[in-house]
Design an enzyme around this catalytic site. Structure first.
Site, PDB file in Angstrom:
ATOM      1  N   SER A 124       0.839  -1.195   0.000  1.00  0.00           N
ATOM      2  CA  SER A 124       0.000   0.000   0.000  1.00  0.00           C
ATOM      3  C   SER A 124       0.874   1.245   0.000  1.00  0.00           C
ATOM      4  CB  SER A 124      -0.849  -0.024   1.272  1.00  0.00           C
ATOM      5  OG  SER A 124      -1.458   1.219   1.485  1.00  0.00           O
ATOM      6  N   TYR A 149      -2.238  -0.899  11.029  1.00  0.00           N
ATOM      7  CA  TYR A 149      -2.453  -1.485   9.696  1.00  0.00           C
ATOM      8  C   TYR A 149      -1.257  -1.171   8.792  1.00  0.00           C
ATOM      9  CZ  TYR A 149      -3.860  -1.781   4.841  1.00  0.00           C
ATOM     10  OH  TYR A 149      -3.861  -2.051   3.497  1.00  0.00           O
ATOM     11  N   LYS A 153       1.912  -3.626   6.804  1.00  0.00           N
ATOM     12  CA  LYS A 153       2.411  -3.617   5.415  1.00  0.00           C
ATOM     13  C   LYS A 153       3.935  -3.404   5.408  1.00  0.00           C
ATOM     14  CE  LYS A 153      -1.534  -4.302   3.452  1.00  0.00           C
ATOM     15  NZ  LYS A 153      -1.849  -5.621   2.925  1.00  0.00           N
TER      16      LYS A 153
HETATM   17  P1  NAD Z   1     -11.057  -7.013   1.334  1.00  0.00           P
HETATM   18  O1  NAD Z   1     -11.292  -6.980   2.789  1.00  0.00           O
HETATM   19  O2  NAD Z   1     -12.219  -6.786   0.432  1.00  0.00           O
HETATM   20  O3  NAD Z   1     -10.350  -8.391   0.920  1.00  0.00           O
HETATM   21  C1  NAD Z   1      -9.473  -9.080   1.773  1.00  0.00           C
HETATM   22  C2  NAD Z   1      -9.948 -10.538   1.834  1.00  0.00           C
HETATM   23  O4  NAD Z   1      -9.068 -11.274   2.675  1.00  0.00           O
HETATM   24  C3  NAD Z   1     -11.363 -10.677   2.416  1.00  0.00           C
HETATM   25  O5  NAD Z   1     -12.139 -11.450   1.521  1.00  0.00           O
HETATM   26  C4  NAD Z   1     -11.152 -11.391   3.745  1.00  0.00           C
HETATM   27  O6  NAD Z   1     -12.231 -12.241   4.064  1.00  0.00           O
HETATM   28  C5  NAD Z   1      -9.861 -12.151   3.487  1.00  0.00           C
HETATM   29  N1  NAD Z   1      -9.073 -12.444   4.706  1.00  0.00           N
HETATM   30  C6  NAD Z   1      -8.694 -11.564   5.664  1.00  0.00           C
HETATM   31  N2  NAD Z   1      -7.970 -12.215   6.598  1.00  0.00           N
HETATM   32  C7  NAD Z   1      -7.884 -13.521   6.204  1.00  0.00           C
HETATM   33  C8  NAD Z   1      -7.286 -14.672   6.759  1.00  0.00           C
HETATM   34  N3  NAD Z   1      -6.623 -14.634   7.922  1.00  0.00           N
HETATM   35  N4  NAD Z   1      -7.398 -15.838   6.096  1.00  0.00           N
HETATM   36  C9  NAD Z   1      -8.077 -15.918   4.934  1.00  0.00           C
HETATM   37  N5  NAD Z   1      -8.676 -14.843   4.360  1.00  0.00           N
HETATM   38  C10 NAD Z   1      -8.581 -13.660   4.997  1.00  0.00           C
HETATM   39  O7  NAD Z   1      -9.897  -5.957   1.020  1.00  0.00           O
HETATM   40  P2  NAD Z   1      -9.355  -5.436  -0.385  1.00  0.00           P
HETATM   41  O8  NAD Z   1      -9.686  -4.005  -0.491  1.00  0.00           O
HETATM   42  O9  NAD Z   1      -9.719  -6.352  -1.472  1.00  0.00           O
HETATM   43  O10 NAD Z   1      -7.787  -5.523  -0.091  1.00  0.00           O
HETATM   44  C11 NAD Z   1      -7.006  -6.625  -0.499  1.00  0.00           C
HETATM   45  C12 NAD Z   1      -5.571  -6.412  -0.051  1.00  0.00           C
HETATM   46  O11 NAD Z   1      -5.096  -5.183  -0.599  1.00  0.00           O
HETATM   47  C13 NAD Z   1      -5.428  -6.278   1.473  1.00  0.00           C
HETATM   48  O12 NAD Z   1      -4.220  -6.914   1.852  1.00  0.00           O
HETATM   49  C14 NAD Z   1      -5.325  -4.793   1.685  1.00  0.00           C
HETATM   50  O13 NAD Z   1      -4.596  -4.471   2.842  1.00  0.00           O
HETATM   51  C15 NAD Z   1      -4.575  -4.362   0.432  1.00  0.00           C
HETATM   52  N6  NAD Z   1      -4.809  -2.947   0.083  1.00  0.00           N
HETATM   53  C16 NAD Z   1      -6.099  -2.486  -0.020  1.00  0.00           C
HETATM   54  C17 NAD Z   1      -6.311  -1.149  -0.322  1.00  0.00           C
HETATM   55  C18 NAD Z   1      -7.718  -0.597  -0.390  1.00  0.00           C
HETATM   56  O14 NAD Z   1      -7.885   0.615  -0.234  1.00  0.00           O
HETATM   57  N7  NAD Z   1      -8.738  -1.404  -0.643  1.00  0.00           N
HETATM   58  C19 NAD Z   1      -5.225  -0.293  -0.545  1.00  0.00           C
HETATM   59  C20 NAD Z   1      -3.930  -0.816  -0.444  1.00  0.00           C
HETATM   60  C21 NAD Z   1      -3.729  -2.156  -0.125  1.00  0.00           C
HETATM   61  C1  WQD Z   2      -9.662   9.582   1.002  1.00  0.00           C
HETATM   62  C2  WQD Z   2      -9.871  11.055   1.324  1.00  0.00           C
HETATM   63  C3  WQD Z   2     -10.276  11.492   3.653  1.00  0.00           C
HETATM   64  C4  WQD Z   2     -14.138   9.495   3.947  1.00  0.00           C
HETATM   65  C5  WQD Z   2      -7.050   4.565   2.953  1.00  0.00           C
HETATM   66  C6  WQD Z   2      -6.004   3.928   3.831  1.00  0.00           C
HETATM   67  C7  WQD Z   2      -4.817   3.522   3.007  1.00  0.00           C
HETATM   68  C8  WQD Z   2      -5.240   2.639   1.817  1.00  0.00           C
HETATM   69  C9  WQD Z   2      -6.371   3.265   1.045  1.00  0.00           C
HETATM   70  C10 WQD Z   2      -5.100   0.359   2.388  1.00  0.00           C
HETATM   71  C11 WQD Z   2      -9.169  11.488   2.606  1.00  0.00           C
HETATM   72  C12 WQD Z   2     -11.482  11.861   2.813  1.00  0.00           C
HETATM   73  C13 WQD Z   2     -12.943   9.987   3.473  1.00  0.00           C
HETATM   74  C14 WQD Z   2     -15.167  10.403   4.325  1.00  0.00           C
HETATM   75  C15 WQD Z   2     -13.745  12.226   3.682  1.00  0.00           C
HETATM   76  N1  WQD Z   2      -5.760   1.388   2.274  1.00  0.00           N
HETATM   77  N2  WQD Z   2     -12.753  11.344   3.346  1.00  0.00           N
HETATM   78  N3  WQD Z   2     -14.926  11.740   4.157  1.00  0.00           N
HETATM   79  O1  WQD Z   2      -7.319   7.545   3.799  1.00  0.00           O
HETATM   80  O2  WQD Z   2      -6.428   7.991   1.467  1.00  0.00           O
HETATM   81  O3  WQD Z   2      -6.483   5.693   2.317  1.00  0.00           O
HETATM   82  O4  WQD Z   2      -7.441   3.631   1.927  1.00  0.00           O
HETATM   83  O5  WQD Z   2      -3.913   0.205   2.275  1.00  0.00           O
HETATM   84  O6  WQD Z   2      -3.938   2.849   3.858  1.00  0.00           O
HETATM   85  O7  WQD Z   2      -5.608   4.865   4.815  1.00  0.00           O
HETATM   86  O8  WQD Z   2      -8.609   6.771   1.735  1.00  0.00           O
HETATM   87  O9  WQD Z   2     -10.958   6.778   1.052  1.00  0.00           O
HETATM   88  O10 WQD Z   2     -10.407   6.798   3.519  1.00  0.00           O
HETATM   89  O11 WQD Z   2      -9.963   8.823   2.168  1.00  0.00           O
HETATM   90  O12 WQD Z   2     -13.573  13.457   3.564  1.00  0.00           O
HETATM   91  O13 WQD Z   2     -16.251  10.003   4.785  1.00  0.00           O
HETATM   92  O14 WQD Z   2     -11.278  11.263   1.562  1.00  0.00           O
HETATM   93  O15 WQD Z   2     -10.080  12.420   4.679  1.00  0.00           O
HETATM   94  O16 WQD Z   2      -8.720  12.790   2.408  1.00  0.00           O
HETATM   95  P1  WQD Z   2      -7.167   7.107   2.414  1.00  0.00           P
HETATM   96  P2  WQD Z   2     -10.054   7.218   2.144  1.00  0.00           P
END
Ligand code: NAD
Ligand code: WQD
Length: 337
Positions: A124, A149, A153
């Site tokens: 991330s 969190y 990562k």
């Molecule tokens: P998500 O929660 O939709 O998907 C994650 C999946 O992993 C879920 O289906 C959950 O049931 C499964 N899971 C969690 N813990 C588990 C375990 N111990 N064993 C088996 N399954 C498990 O999230 P997502 O948005 O699809 O994110 C996927 C990956 O990408 C995550 O590692 C997340 O940290 C990373 N990521 C997400 C974002 C974002 O904003 N969505 C941004 C950067 C990185």
């Molecule tokens: C985006 C912008 C908020 C909600 C998060 C995690 C990051 C990564 C992606 C996993 C920000 C603003 C949000 C609301 C708002 N995840 N906001 N009102 O914080 O950039 O990233 O998701 O790795 O680790 O921190 O994404 O969508 O929460 O926010 O004003 O109700 O929207 O303040 O500026 P963020 P976000």
């Protein structure tokens, strides 16, 4: 190739599974459904016409994971499984370190045992902390984490780098995602948050569908053109395609490689609201609220390395992201229920 997808019923995992199937790969999903729904498997079938073998297990369970590896020989693992709610990680750090870090260690032990040494990891942009420059390149320093969190990562990236140093037969790709939004064009799969959404786009779509009254915009006094925070929103299908490109690359370009997956465009919260309104014709009531703790002011990627080395670029613009997020929400007002 035969690919193990952990977390494959989740938001990004399910979209990636669709792209993998559509480019001819075989997929096995492991997911404990802690943040997803088994209906996703039917939706994947409806989109692709293909069934995927599914194990409802926790990646922390060694014996269960061992069974999966006994039954299949994998060319690569794409590792999505993890918990991702920043606020929850502050309240329950033990759960996050256990699930994300211990879970990954367990997966790596089993992969090592069965000599599967290719892994693509969902990292991330959060690893950059408060970024040292903008746009962010992959050689920017890993920052101080802003929450548990984020630290999971950072720790997993460190574990994977050390693993590679110890044995360079491992091939490791760290994909640092920026802000994934949008949904598959079919509206059959999309983001399905539990309870009140933490992230901006699902909150907006829930306001649009009438589930929430008004969007709170966290802060309007940041040093940005309109005072609201700037992020690099990326369409989840573009992100999913990035994994298919990384998979092709992992067998050609061996070693440890790190890529930002973002569009390279910074958009403010107000840009997102205005673009959503323009794309859908729906007005989003909003009010300004205090800043949210831990938010960085500006965050967007330099995605040149992924373009040069993976041949990947994001194709969807913010309007596409808003429209596809909305179509998913409109057609599935209660998610997969
Ligand atoms: P998500 O929660 O939709 O998907 C994650 C999946 O992993 C879920 O289906 C959950 O049931 C499964 N899971 C969690 N813990 C588990 C375990 N111990 N064993 C088996 N399954 C498990 O999230 P997502 O948005 O699809 O994110 C996927 C990956 O990408 C995550 O590692 C997340 O940290 C990373 N990521 C997400 C974002 C974002 O904003 N969505 C941004 C950067 C990185
Ligand atoms: C985006 C912008 C908020 C909600 C998060 C995690 C990051 C990564 C992606 C996993 C920000 C603003 C949000 C609301 C708002 N995840 N906001 N009102 O914080 O950039 O990233 O998701 O790795 O680790 O921190 O994404 O969508 O929460 O926010 O004003 O109700 O929207 O303040 O500026 P963020 P976000």
């Amino acid at each position: 190739m035969k690919i193990l997808v952990t977390g494959g019923t989740g938001f990004i995992g399910s979209h990636t599974v669709v792209e993998l199937l559509e480019t001819g790969h075989d997929v096995v999903i492991v997911d404990n459904l802690s943040n997803s729904n088994a209906c996703v498997l039917n939706r994947i079938f409806e989109i692709t016409g293909k069934n995927v073998e599914f194990y409802n297990i926790d990646i922390r369970n060694y014996d269960d994971m061992n069974e999966v590896f006994k039954n299949h020989v994998f060319d690569c693992c794409i590792h999505f499984a993890g918990l991702k709610a920043v606020g929850e990680s502050v309240l329950n750090p033990i759960l996050y370190y256990d699930n994300n870090v211990v879970g990954t260690l367990n997966l790596l032990k089993i992969m090592n045992k069965y000599n599967c040494k290719n892994i693509i990891f969902s990292s991330s942009a959060t690893v950059y902390g408060v970024p040292e420059k903008m746009p962010i390149t992959e050689d920017c320093k890993i920052g101080k984490g802003t929450n548990p969190y984020g630290y999971t990562k950072i720790m997993i990236e460190q574990i994977l780098s050390d693993l590679y140093k110890s044995n360079n037969r491992w091939n490791i790709v760290l994909l640092r995602y920026f802000n994934p939004v949008g949904a598959h064009k079919s509206s059959k799969i999309g983001e399905n948050p539990n309870g009140i959404p933490n992230n901006l786009m699902p909150y907006i779509t829930q306001v649009a569908v009438g589930k929430r009254e008004c969007l709170n915009i966290f802060g309007n006094d940041y040093e940005t053109p309109d005072g609201t925070c700037v992020r690099d929103y990326i369409h989840v299908v573009d992100l999913a395609r990035g994994h298919v490109c990384a998979l092709k690359n992992i067998v050609e370009n061996k070693g440890l490689n790190i890529y930002n997956l973002g569009t390279g465009n910074g958009c403010s919260v107000l840009d997102v609201v205005k673009t959503f309104e323009k794309a859908t014709g729906i007005k989003i009531p909003y009010k300004f609220a205090p800043r949210r703790e831990g938010d960085v002011t500006i965050n967007y990627a330099d995605a040149t390395k992924a373009k040069q080395e993976l041949g990947w670029v994001a194709e969807n613009n913010l309007e596409d992201m808003c429209l596809d997020s909305w179509n998913w929400q409109k057609n599935n007002p209660n998610g997969y229920e």
